[in-house]
Scaffold this motif. Structure first.
Motif, PDB file in Angstrom:
ATOM      1  N   ARG A   4       4.619  64.541 -50.356  1.00 46.74           N
ATOM      2  CA  ARG A   4       4.629  65.041 -48.957  1.00 46.74           C
ATOM      3  C   ARG A   4       5.825  64.406 -48.322  1.00 46.74           C
ATOM      4  NH1 ARG A   4      -0.450  62.554 -48.627  1.00 46.74           N
ATOM      5  NH2 ARG A   4      -1.981  64.155 -48.173  1.00 46.74           N
ATOM      6  N   SER A   5       6.385  65.105 -47.577  1.00 44.24           N
ATOM      7  CA  SER A   5       8.023  65.126 -47.575  1.00 44.24           C
ATOM      8  C   SER A   5       8.510  65.417 -45.920  1.00 44.24           C
ATOM      9  CB  SER A   5       9.125  65.836 -48.186  1.00 44.24           C
ATOM     10  OG  SER A   5       8.794  67.362 -47.969  1.00 44.24           O
ATOM     11  N   TYR A   6       9.322  64.964 -45.399  1.00 38.98           N
ATOM     12  CA  TYR A   6      10.051  65.805 -44.116  1.00 38.98           C
ATOM     13  C   TYR A   6      11.930  65.884 -44.325  1.00 38.98           C
ATOM     14  CZ  TYR A   6       7.273  63.262 -40.967  1.00 38.98           C
ATOM     15  OH  TYR A   6       6.147  63.394 -39.418  1.00 38.98           O
ATOM     16  N   VAL A  17      13.128  67.409 -37.454  1.00 38.08           N
ATOM     17  CA  VAL A  17      12.797  67.665 -38.121  1.00 38.08           C
ATOM     18  C   VAL A  17      11.400  68.648 -38.320  1.00 38.08           C
ATOM     19  CG1 VAL A  17      11.091  65.738 -39.463  1.00 38.08           C
ATOM     20  CG2 VAL A  17      13.209  65.398 -37.611  1.00 38.08           C
ATOM     21  N   SER A  18      10.689  69.022 -39.429  1.00 34.70           N
ATOM     22  CA  SER A  18       9.731  69.870 -40.513  1.00 34.70           C
ATOM     23  C   SER A  18       9.230  68.845 -41.079  1.00 34.70           C
ATOM     24  CB  SER A  18       9.737  71.420 -40.413  1.00 34.70           C
ATOM     25  OG  SER A  18      10.362  72.571 -39.561  1.00 34.70           O
ATOM     26  N   TYR A  19       8.061  69.584 -41.673  1.00 36.16           N
ATOM     27  CA  TYR A  19       7.244  68.846 -42.307  1.00 36.16           C
ATOM     28  C   TYR A  19       7.243  69.786 -43.644  1.00 36.16           C
ATOM     29  CZ  TYR A  19       2.353  67.307 -44.408  1.00 36.16           C
ATOM     30  OH  TYR A  19       1.696  66.783 -45.920  1.00 36.16           O
ATOM     31  N   HIS A  21       4.626  69.812 -46.872  1.00 34.23           N
ATOM     32  CA  HIS A  21       3.578  69.214 -47.933  1.00 34.23           C
ATOM     33  C   HIS A  21       3.087  69.019 -49.354  1.00 34.23           C
ATOM     34  CE1 HIS A  21      -0.788  67.348 -47.777  1.00 34.23           C
ATOM     35  NE2 HIS A  21      -1.558  68.552 -48.753  1.00 34.23           N
ATOM     36  N   ASP A  50       6.500  73.672 -39.777  1.00 32.70           N
ATOM     37  CA  ASP A  50       6.074  72.985 -41.241  1.00 32.70           C
ATOM     38  C   ASP A  50       4.789  73.608 -41.581  1.00 32.70           C
ATOM     39  OD1 ASP A  50       6.262  70.610 -38.824  1.00 32.70           O
ATOM     40  OD2 ASP A  50       4.478  69.821 -38.048  1.00 32.70           O
ATOM     41  N   SER A  88       6.774  56.541 -37.593  1.00 33.24           N
ATOM     42  CA  SER A  88       6.496  58.142 -38.786  1.00 33.24           C
ATOM     43  C   SER A  88       6.226  57.538 -39.703  1.00 33.24           C
ATOM     44  CB  SER A  88       7.659  58.443 -38.805  1.00 33.24           C
ATOM     45  OG  SER A  88       8.060  59.255 -38.151  1.00 33.24           O
ATOM     46  N   HIS A  91       2.553  58.738 -41.321  1.00 29.91           N
ATOM     47  CA  HIS A  91       2.325  60.057 -41.803  1.00 29.91           C
ATOM     48  C   HIS A  91       2.195  60.076 -43.909  1.00 29.91           C
ATOM     49  CE1 HIS A  91       4.395  61.167 -38.049  1.00 29.91           C
ATOM     50  NE2 HIS A  91       2.667  61.554 -37.723  1.00 29.91           N
ATOM     51  N   ILE A  93       4.813  60.237 -46.023  1.00 29.94           N
ATOM     52  CA  ILE A  93       5.595  60.464 -45.925  1.00 29.94           C
ATOM     53  C   ILE A  93       6.259  59.595 -47.114  1.00 29.94           C
ATOM     54  CG2 ILE A  93       8.381  62.076 -45.681  1.00 29.94           C
ATOM     55  CD1 ILE A  93       5.730  62.954 -43.950  1.00 29.94           C
ATOM     56  N   LEU A  96      12.445  62.033 -47.888  1.00 31.34           N
ATOM     57  CA  LEU A  96      13.285  62.744 -46.931  1.00 31.34           C
ATOM     58  C   LEU A  96      14.580  63.560 -47.177  1.00 31.34           C
ATOM     59  CD1 LEU A  96      13.844  62.914 -43.493  1.00 31.34           C
ATOM     60  CD2 LEU A  96      15.551  60.410 -43.710  1.00 31.34           C
TER      61      LEU A  96
END
Length: 127
Positions: A4-6, A17-19, A21, A50, A88, A91, A93, A96
């Protein structure tokens, strides 16, 4: 298993920001992000919301909105850097990716979780 990343751009005093997967490791992510090498292109990518996966074109990106999710649940979000670093942590993550407008380059950070706070360790800048 997902990495997972942003993805984010600086928007005034905040981050937009968007996510994402899947495929968050820099070896997989950076070659695709290199296609979005202007602030306009990076912002357009993040404005998709996202997503499961990023692709070489905006139309090919696998967004949750295209999969039928409600826009309110998957739209990009604004957050201050301080809030982002402290709120955060739940999540999972791992990376980034932040577009640096001054360099017209993406920078990536490995995210480490300590006591519900995120610490970003700058590892490498490509370009």
């Amino acid at each position: 298993m997902a990495t997972r990343s942003y993805i984010a751009v600086q928007d005034g005093e905040e981050l937009l920001v968007s996510y994402v997967h899947f495929d968050g490791y820099p070896k997989a992510r950076m070659p695709i992000l290199e296609k979005y090498n202007t602030i306009e292109a990076a912002t357009a990518l993040i404005n998709l919301g996202d997503m499961s996966a990023i692709a070489e074109t905006l139309d090919e990106c696998d967004t949750y909105f295209k999969q039928g999710e409600e826009w309110e649940n998957v739209k990009p979000f604004h957050v201050s850097l301080d809030d982002f670093l402290t709120k955060s942590g739940d999540h999972c993550i791992e990376f980034l990716y932040l577009f640096n407008e001054d360099k017209n380059a993406w920078e990536w950070y490995r995210v480490k979780l300590f006591k519900n706070n995120l610490n970003f360790f700058f590892l490498k800048v490509l370009f």
